[in-house]
Design a protein around this motif. Structure first.
Motif, mmCIF file in Angstrom:
data_model
loop_
_atom_site.group_PDB
_atom_site.id
_atom_site.type_symbol
_atom_site.label_atom_id
_atom_site.label_comp_id
_atom_site.label_asym_id
_atom_site.label_seq_id
_atom_site.Cartn_x
_atom_site.Cartn_y
_atom_site.Cartn_z
ATOM 1 N N SER A 149 -6.345 -16.126 -11.495
ATOM 2 C CA SER A 149 -5.439 -17.147 -12.012
ATOM 3 C C SER A 149 -4.552 -17.662 -10.881
ATOM 4 O O SER A 149 -4.482 -17.067 -9.796
ATOM 5 N N TYR A 150 -3.850 -18.760 -11.149
ATOM 6 C CA TYR A 150 -2.878 -19.231 -10.160
ATOM 7 C C TYR A 150 -1.822 -18.162 -9.925
ATOM 8 O O TYR A 150 -1.378 -17.955 -8.784
ATOM 9 N N GLU A 151 -1.414 -17.471 -10.982
ATOM 10 C CA GLU A 151 -0.375 -16.441 -10.838
ATOM 11 C C GLU A 151 -0.836 -15.309 -9.927
ATOM 12 O O GLU A 151 -0.059 -14.810 -9.100
ATOM 13 N N TYR A 152 -2.101 -14.895 -10.050
ATOM 14 C CA TYR A 152 -2.613 -13.834 -9.177
ATOM 15 C C TYR A 152 -2.672 -14.321 -7.726
ATOM 16 O O TYR A 152 -2.297 -13.598 -6.798
ATOM 17 N N LEU A 153 -3.139 -15.545 -7.521
ATOM 18 C CA LEU A 153 -3.157 -16.131 -6.180
ATOM 19 C C LEU A 153 -1.751 -16.125 -5.586
ATOM 20 O O LEU A 153 -1.542 -15.724 -4.431
ATOM 21 N N ASP A 154 -0.789 -16.563 -6.379
ATOM 22 C CA ASP A 154 0.583 -16.740 -5.907
ATOM 23 C C ASP A 154 1.293 -15.404 -5.666
ATOM 24 O O ASP A 154 2.030 -15.258 -4.693
ATOM 25 N N GLN A 155 1.059 -14.429 -6.529
ATOM 26 C CA GLN A 155 1.836 -13.190 -6.475
ATOM 27 C C GLN A 155 1.132 -12.035 -5.765
ATOM 28 O O GLN A 155 1.792 -11.077 -5.349
ATOM 29 N N VAL A 156 -0.205 -12.113 -5.615
ATOM 30 C CA VAL A 156 -0.936 -10.986 -5.028
ATOM 31 C C VAL A 156 -1.743 -11.405 -3.796
ATOM 32 O O VAL A 156 -1.510 -10.910 -2.695
ATOM 33 N N LEU A 157 -2.697 -12.326 -3.965
ATOM 34 C CA LEU A 157 -3.608 -12.629 -2.869
ATOM 35 C C LEU A 157 -2.910 -13.264 -1.670
ATOM 36 O O LEU A 157 -3.035 -12.776 -0.535
ATOM 37 N N LEU A 158 -2.191 -14.354 -1.881
ATOM 38 C CA LEU A 158 -1.583 -15.042 -0.743
ATOM 39 C C LEU A 158 -0.496 -14.217 -0.054
ATOM 40 O O LEU A 158 -0.425 -14.206 1.186
ATOM 41 N N VAL A 271 2.229 -7.146 -11.894
ATOM 42 C CA VAL A 271 2.110 -6.883 -10.458
ATOM 43 C C VAL A 271 3.095 -5.788 -10.083
ATOM 44 O O VAL A 271 4.309 -5.978 -10.171
ATOM 45 N N ALA A 272 2.563 -4.634 -9.679
ATOM 46 C CA ALA A 272 3.398 -3.507 -9.264
ATOM 47 C C ALA A 272 3.611 -3.572 -7.759
ATOM 48 O O ALA A 272 2.677 -3.824 -6.990
ATOM 49 N N HIS A 273 4.850 -3.335 -7.337
ATOM 50 C CA HIS A 273 5.214 -3.345 -5.917
ATOM 51 C C HIS A 273 5.688 -1.953 -5.520
ATOM 52 O O HIS A 273 6.541 -1.360 -6.204
ATOM 53 N N GLY A 277 5.800 -1.978 0.264
ATOM 54 C CA GLY A 277 5.251 -3.328 0.299
ATOM 55 C C GLY A 277 3.841 -3.485 -0.215
ATOM 56 O O GLY A 277 3.310 -4.601 -0.232
ATOM 57 N N LEU A 278 3.193 -2.397 -0.644
ATOM 58 C CA LEU A 278 1.884 -2.543 -1.273
ATOM 59 C C LEU A 278 2.051 -3.182 -2.645
ATOM 60 O O LEU A 278 3.112 -3.079 -3.264
ATOM 61 N N ARG A 279 1.008 -3.850 -3.116
ATOM 62 C CA ARG A 279 1.064 -4.451 -4.447
ATOM 63 C C ARG A 279 -0.291 -4.317 -5.128
ATOM 64 O O ARG A 279 -1.335 -4.332 -4.491
ATOM 65 N N TRP A 280 -0.221 -4.175 -6.438
ATOM 66 C CA TRP A 280 -1.431 -4.074 -7.257
ATOM 67 C C TRP A 280 -1.262 -4.978 -8.470
ATOM 68 O O TRP A 280 -0.225 -4.952 -9.137
ATOM 69 N N GLY A 281 -2.270 -5.764 -8.775
ATOM 70 C CA GLY A 281 -2.203 -6.661 -9.923
ATOM 71 C C GLY A 281 -3.238 -6.292 -10.969
ATOM 72 O O GLY A 281 -4.358 -5.886 -10.647
ATOM 73 N N ARG A 282 -2.850 -6.437 -12.218
ATOM 74 C CA ARG A 282 -3.789 -6.293 -13.332
ATOM 75 C C ARG A 282 -3.443 -7.350 -14.365
ATOM 76 O O ARG A 282 -2.271 -7.530 -14.722
ATOM 77 N N ASP A 283 -4.465 -8.045 -14.849
ATOM 78 C CA ASP A 283 -4.190 -9.126 -15.794
ATOM 79 C C ASP A 283 -5.147 -9.054 -16.969
ATOM 80 O O ASP A 283 -6.108 -8.287 -16.985
ATOM 81 N N TYR A 284 -4.865 -9.868 -17.964
ATOM 82 C CA TYR A 284 -5.670 -9.891 -19.183
ATOM 83 C C TYR A 284 -5.569 -11.266 -19.806
ATOM 84 O O TYR A 284 -4.480 -11.708 -20.192
ATOM 85 N N MET A 285 -6.706 -11.957 -19.871
ATOM 86 C CA MET A 285 -6.781 -13.205 -20.618
ATOM 87 C C MET A 285 -7.427 -12.891 -21.956
ATOM 88 O O MET A 285 -8.624 -12.585 -22.016
ATOM 89 N N TYR A 286 -6.657 -12.938 -22.991
ATOM 90 C CA TYR A 286 -7.138 -12.535 -24.310
ATOM 91 C C TYR A 286 -8.190 -13.523 -24.797
ATOM 92 O O TYR A 286 -7.936 -14.732 -24.896
#
Length: 423
Positions: A149-158, A271-273, A277-286
């Motif tokens: 998602s855009y949120e994952y791109l914005d908060q985790v990947l980039l 998104v856990a920080h 400075g490590l981060r892990w994301g988990r998401d769910y599109m119902y």
């Protein structure tokens, strides 16, 4: 590895290999464009039978069409539904003159984020002598199934690309669009500084940086929820309760709370920080039928799944999450240097509520192997290999086919990149 202008034989790839989906197509075309390596993919998305179908989808066509124009490529089979694709690029990234681009995908089911992933490696090496930035606008879907998602791109990947490789990307969500519910075309905007000519992509951290208990002590968890207004309050309450039970004494912050305005549009990202400075994301599109579920029951169902997924992700004690691991592989392979982003597939030992493991002996042992070069074991790359998800093992295979000077060690946990640069 510098770019060569010699004629190259087409590289044959079987689109049914490993994960056998769109990821293989995106990575192959992305790296083919960077290296001017002709490729032929047979059985495109050959493992995607059933309701998802095989062959090229609209988002693949949009991304590859842009690469065709940017590289002056010859192409055959570039059509929705095509099961064979030939792509023969001729111009290197440094030949790109324009600094401003707009891509319009076919529909809101075409992920803007996956299109970006397919063209970003090429653009990253498209720096000019003037040091001009590149601006990119992509129209399509921003919250699409089987896509980040855009949120994952914005908060985790980039943020991770900035931390690990010094790649800084400004971004803005101009308009949101879903693949379900009300159909519209969304828009994302990005601006970044490509690498200057002759410069390679350099890792910013030591590959064998010690991993300690501090890396798994959580500092905060950021929550993003995009749901109909009737679900916002009950879902916030459910998430707060579940997260406080699983991660006591960790700050919980709701960074995005947005009314999706449609009952079929429900998305949650955690998104856990860590303290370091490590981060892990988990998401769910119902994507299930709501039937007659009350907002409270539906919120409880969503919260239980995404919170448990995050807890299990952190219990694995990897330095990246499952999805981030496979998305970093392209950059590891292109880089000039050694990188390591290990992640196991099963939890190692018990975990306390704060995300801190009770016994770090297993963790210490697993990373000792990474620190001793005389114990490094070269991986064979003729098929998907190493630890991680099927997406991860397939990504390693594809980059190794396109960049044969890349070397992998210890089940894919260590990568010596190809040091790609352009004179």
């Amino acid at each position: 590895m510098e770019h060569s202008t010699k004629a190259k034989k087409p590289l044959q790839l079987d689109g049914r290999t490993g994960e056998g989906g769109g990821q293989l197509v995106r990575i192959a075309c992305a790296l083919a464009a960077v290296t001017s390596q002709p490729i032929q993919i047979d059985h495109v998305r050959g493992n995607r039978q059933g309701h998802r179908g095989g062959g090229l989808k609209a988002q693949h066509v949009s991304a590859v069409q842009w690469l065709v124009e940017a590289t002056g490529a010859e192409v055959d089979g570039l059509a929705v539904g095509s099961h064979k694709l030939e792509f023969k690029p001729s111009l290197p990234p440094t030949a790109l003159k324009s600094r401003n681009f707009k891509i319009v995908a076919a529909n809101s089911a075409s992920s803007t984020l996956l299109i970006f992933q397919a063209i970003f490696p090429f653009l990253l090496f498209a720096g000019n002598e003037s040091g001009d930035p590149i601006e990119l606008e992509i129209d399509g879907g921003t919250n699409v199934s089987f896509s980040l998602s855009y949120e994952y791109l914005d908060q985790v990947l980039l943020p991770t690309l900035q931390d690990k490789f010094g790649i800084t990307v400004e971004r803005q969500l101009k308009k949101r669009a879903w693949a379900v519910g009300t159909q519209s075309r969304g828009c994302i905007w990005l601006r970044f500084q490509p690498l200057p000519p002759a410069q390679s992509l350099k890792p910013r951290e030591l590959w064998n940086k010690p991993v300690t208990a501090e890396d798994f002590k959580l500092k905060k968890i950021d929550v993003s929820i995009l749901v109909p207004s009737a679900l916002r309050e009950p879902l916030q309450n459910a998430l707060a309760n579940n997260l406080n039970q699983l991660f006591p004494d960790v700050d919980i912050g709701f960074v995005v709370t947005e009314d999706s305005s449609h009952d079929a549009q429900m998305y949650t990202l955690l998104v856990a920080h860590s303290q370091t400075g490590l981060r892990w994301g988990r998401d769910y599109m119902y994507d299930k039928a709501r039937k007659k579920k009350t907002p409270e029951a539906l919120s409880a169902e969503i919260s239980r799944k995404v919170c448990r997924d995050l807890f299990e992700e952190i219990s694995i004690r990897g330095v990246v999450d499952e999805y981030l691991q496979d998305q970093l592989i392209v950059f590891q392979a292109l880089a000039d240097g050694r990188t390591s982003f290990p992640r196991s597939t099963e939890p190692a030992g018990a975990s306390t509520g704060s995300g801190v493991t009770d016994d770090l002996d297993d963790l210490d042992r697993s990373f000792k192997d990474l620190k001793l070069e005389n114990r490094m074991r070269r991986d064979k790359t003729h098929e998907p290999f190493g630890e991680g998800s099927t997406h991860t093992t397939t990504a390693r295979w594809v980059v190794s086919e396109l960049l044969p000077t890349v070397q992998w060690f210890n089940k894919g946990t260590i990568c010596d990149g190809a040091a790609v640069s352009f004179p």
